[in-house]
Design an enzyme around this catalytic site. Structure first.
Site, mmCIF file in Angstrom:
data_model
loop_
_atom_site.group_PDB
_atom_site.id
_atom_site.type_symbol
_atom_site.label_atom_id
_atom_site.label_comp_id
_atom_site.label_asym_id
_atom_site.label_seq_id
_atom_site.Cartn_x
_atom_site.Cartn_y
_atom_site.Cartn_z
ATOM 1 N N GLY A 247 0.828 -1.223 0.000
ATOM 2 C CA GLY A 247 0.000 0.000 0.000
ATOM 3 C C GLY A 247 0.849 1.253 0.000
ATOM 4 O O GLY A 247 0.582 2.202 0.730
ATOM 5 N N SER B 85 1.563 3.428 -2.543
ATOM 6 C CA SER B 85 1.412 4.405 -3.638
ATOM 7 C C SER B 85 1.045 5.804 -3.153
ATOM 8 O O SER B 85 0.964 6.741 -3.938
ATOM 9 C CB SER B 85 0.381 3.922 -4.658
ATOM 10 O OG SER B 85 -0.922 4.184 -4.191
ATOM 11 N N TYR C 84 -13.150 -1.856 10.901
ATOM 12 C CA TYR C 84 -11.781 -1.318 10.893
ATOM 13 C C TYR C 84 -11.083 -1.589 12.233
ATOM 14 O O TYR C 84 -9.960 -2.093 12.277
ATOM 15 C CB TYR C 84 -11.840 0.182 10.599
ATOM 16 C CG TYR C 84 -10.487 0.866 10.531
ATOM 17 C CD1 TYR C 84 -9.658 0.676 9.429
ATOM 18 C CD2 TYR C 84 -10.049 1.687 11.567
ATOM 19 C CE1 TYR C 84 -8.421 1.303 9.364
ATOM 20 C CE2 TYR C 84 -8.813 2.317 11.498
ATOM 21 C CZ TYR C 84 -8.005 2.122 10.401
ATOM 22 O OH TYR C 84 -6.783 2.730 10.337
HETATM 23 N N1 LIG Z 1 -3.915 8.218 8.327
HETATM 24 C C1 LIG Z 1 -4.231 7.900 9.561
HETATM 25 O O1 LIG Z 1 -4.668 8.758 10.325
HETATM 26 C C2 LIG Z 1 -4.054 6.489 10.062
HETATM 27 C C3 LIG Z 1 -4.284 6.243 11.430
HETATM 28 C C4 LIG Z 1 -4.136 4.961 11.915
HETATM 29 C C5 LIG Z 1 -3.762 3.931 11.075
HETATM 30 N N2 LIG Z 1 -3.551 4.184 9.753
HETATM 31 C C6 LIG Z 1 -3.170 3.045 8.908
HETATM 32 O O2 LIG Z 1 -2.017 3.357 8.159
HETATM 33 C C7 LIG Z 1 -2.085 2.724 6.873
HETATM 34 C C8 LIG Z 1 -1.948 3.776 5.772
HETATM 35 O O3 LIG Z 1 -2.898 4.805 5.972
HETATM 36 P P1 LIG Z 1 -3.028 6.049 4.972
HETATM 37 O O4 LIG Z 1 -3.640 7.158 5.730
HETATM 38 O O5 LIG Z 1 -1.755 6.255 4.247
HETATM 39 O O6 LIG Z 1 -4.186 5.465 4.011
HETATM 40 P P2 LIG Z 1 -4.323 5.417 2.425
HETATM 41 O O7 LIG Z 1 -5.720 4.996 2.136
HETATM 42 O O8 LIG Z 1 -3.860 6.686 1.820
HETATM 43 O O9 LIG Z 1 -3.284 4.270 2.012
HETATM 44 C C9 LIG Z 1 -3.630 2.916 1.969
HETATM 45 C C10 LIG Z 1 -2.941 2.308 0.757
HETATM 46 O O10 LIG Z 1 -3.276 0.911 0.730
HETATM 47 C C11 LIG Z 1 -3.588 0.571 -0.617
HETATM 48 N N3 LIG Z 1 -4.442 -0.626 -0.624
HETATM 49 C C12 LIG Z 1 -5.752 -0.721 -0.330
HETATM 50 N N4 LIG Z 1 -6.172 -1.986 -0.498
HETATM 51 C C13 LIG Z 1 -5.090 -2.696 -0.907
HETATM 52 C C14 LIG Z 1 -4.889 -4.081 -1.256
HETATM 53 N N5 LIG Z 1 -5.887 -4.968 -1.249
HETATM 54 N N6 LIG Z 1 -3.632 -4.474 -1.613
HETATM 55 C C15 LIG Z 1 -2.614 -3.578 -1.662
HETATM 56 N N7 LIG Z 1 -2.753 -2.268 -1.370
HETATM 57 C C16 LIG Z 1 -3.983 -1.850 -0.996
HETATM 58 C C17 LIG Z 1 -4.279 1.804 -1.177
HETATM 59 O O11 LIG Z 1 -4.303 1.818 -2.594
HETATM 60 C C18 LIG Z 1 -3.432 2.916 -0.567
HETATM 61 O O12 LIG Z 1 -2.326 3.246 -1.378
HETATM 62 C C19 LIG Z 1 -3.428 1.975 6.840
HETATM 63 O O13 LIG Z 1 -3.225 0.635 7.216
HETATM 64 C C20 LIG Z 1 -4.241 2.697 7.882
HETATM 65 O O14 LIG Z 1 -5.240 1.887 8.427
HETATM 66 C C21 LIG Z 1 -3.696 5.441 9.226
#
Ligand SMILES: NC(=O)c1ccc[n+]([C@@H]2O[C@H](COP(=O)([O-])OP(=O)(O)OC[C@H]3O[C@@H](n4cnc5c(N)ncnc54)[C@H](O)[C@@H]3O)[C@@H](O)[C@H]2O)c1
Length: 280
Positions: A17, A19, A185
């Site tokens: 993930g 990108s 989630y």
């Molecule tokens: N941003 C926040 O506040 C936050 C807080 C807690 C946890 N997180 C966790 O951190 C991670 C990244 O968060 P983010 O904010 O960058 O989110 P985001 O949605 O921008 O990034 C998630 C990435 O995962 C990819 N993805 C989705 N399904 C997929 C699959 N089946 N196979 C491969 N790739 C896949 C998406 O295309 C995307 O690039 C996630 O696991 C999220 O749950 C984020």
């Protein structure tokens, strides 16, 4: 004493993930610390099937794909410009066969796989249990939890054989505190913490350290698209009264993957600005 930019010299990392958002920041930070990094995601700029894939994965993926917030190949290029090896490749973490094929290719081309960051995740809906979409429940479990399992299982033999490995699972404060309207989630993020501990126990005898990061509110592109009122409420209950940056997560990951953290395994490290602290 080694400097920060040499901490991971010679290591090969795979980030899922990657990108955009936290995954992209993780990949860049691992490369800055000296690692070669493979960028994996369901969305890749030049992939003609991206529109179809985005549709399958829901509204957030569709918005990101149509507004071109997809930087997988761009990130790989930036890493190459740092003098590290890198490429971007389409990989859906729910597709076991595809995961195995990608990992075999990385091993073949780069010689090892030392670091795995299970970052891919879905965080695109908030709804109370009566309105929780069953297909989103299944999807969240598949991507967030089973995806990490698929990648961990695929990388394990390589790490075990070399007697060294680092696996980082991306949890969330929703996994430790629960989340209103986040049944699926939060269940997956809580599950990742237990998974982390079990894998840490199994990995210890093979030199494989397994840890989780527990992010609070991090200002990624996805976060910025969320309801501003909800974001404000979350920031107001964060001790620092501001969201973290993706680099805050990435820096913690570099540390946990380095030998400076060699005696740390099985933890969930809060990088949360104190959102879990009692405030009034
Ligand atoms: N941003 C926040 O506040 C936050 C807080 C807690 C946890 N997180 C966790 O951190 C991670 C990244 O968060 P983010 O904010 O960058 O989110 P985001 O949605 O921008 O990034 C998630 C990435 O995962 C990819 N993805 C989705 N399904 C997929 C699959 N089946 N196979 C491969 N790739 C896949 C998406 O295309 C995307 O690039 C996630 O696991 C999220 O749950 C984020």
């Amino acid at each position: 004493m080694s400097s920060w930019d040499q901490l991971l010299k010679g290591k090969v990392a795979i980030v899922t993930g990657a990108s955009r958002g936290i995954g992209r920041a993780d990949a860049l930070a691992l490369a800055e610390a000296g690692a070669d990094v493979v960028i994996t995601d369901i969305l890749i700029e030049s992939d003609e099937e991206s529109g179809k894939i985005a549709q399958k994965y829901g509204p957030l993926s569709q918005v990101m794909q149509s507004t071109k917030v997809v930087y997988a190949e761009k990130t790989a290029k930036e890493i190459q410009e740092m003098g590290r090896r890198s490429f971007a490749i389409k990989m859906d973490v729910t597709d076991r066969e595809q995961v195995k094929e990608v990992f075999a290719r990385v091993k073949e081309e780069f010689g090892s796989i030392d670091i795995l960051v299970n970052n891919a995740g879905t965080l695109d809906h908030v709804s109370q249990i009566e309105n929780q979409r069953d297909d989103f429940w299944e999807r969240d479990l598949n991507v967030n939890l089973t995806g990490a399992y698929n990648c961990t299982k695929a990388v394990w033999p390589y790490m075990k054989e070399q007697g060294w490995g680092r696996i980082i699972n991306m949890s969330s404060v929703a996994g430790t505190l629960g989340g209103f309207g986040q049944a699926s989630y939060s269940a997956t993020k809580g599950g990742l913490l237990s998974f982390t501990k079990s894998m840490a126990l199994e990995g210890a005898r093979h030199g494989i350290n397994v840890n989780a990061i527990v992010p609070g509110i991090i200002a990624t592109e996805a976060f910025k698209m969320t309801n501003p009122k909800m974001n404000e409420r979350m920031i107001n209950r964060t001790a620092f009264r501001r969201p973290g940056e993706p680099e805050d997560i990435a820096n913690a990951i570099v540390f946990l993957c380095s030998d400076k953290a060699k005696y740390i395994t099985g933890i969930g490290l809060n990088v949360s600005g104190g959102i879990e602290l009692f405030t009034f």
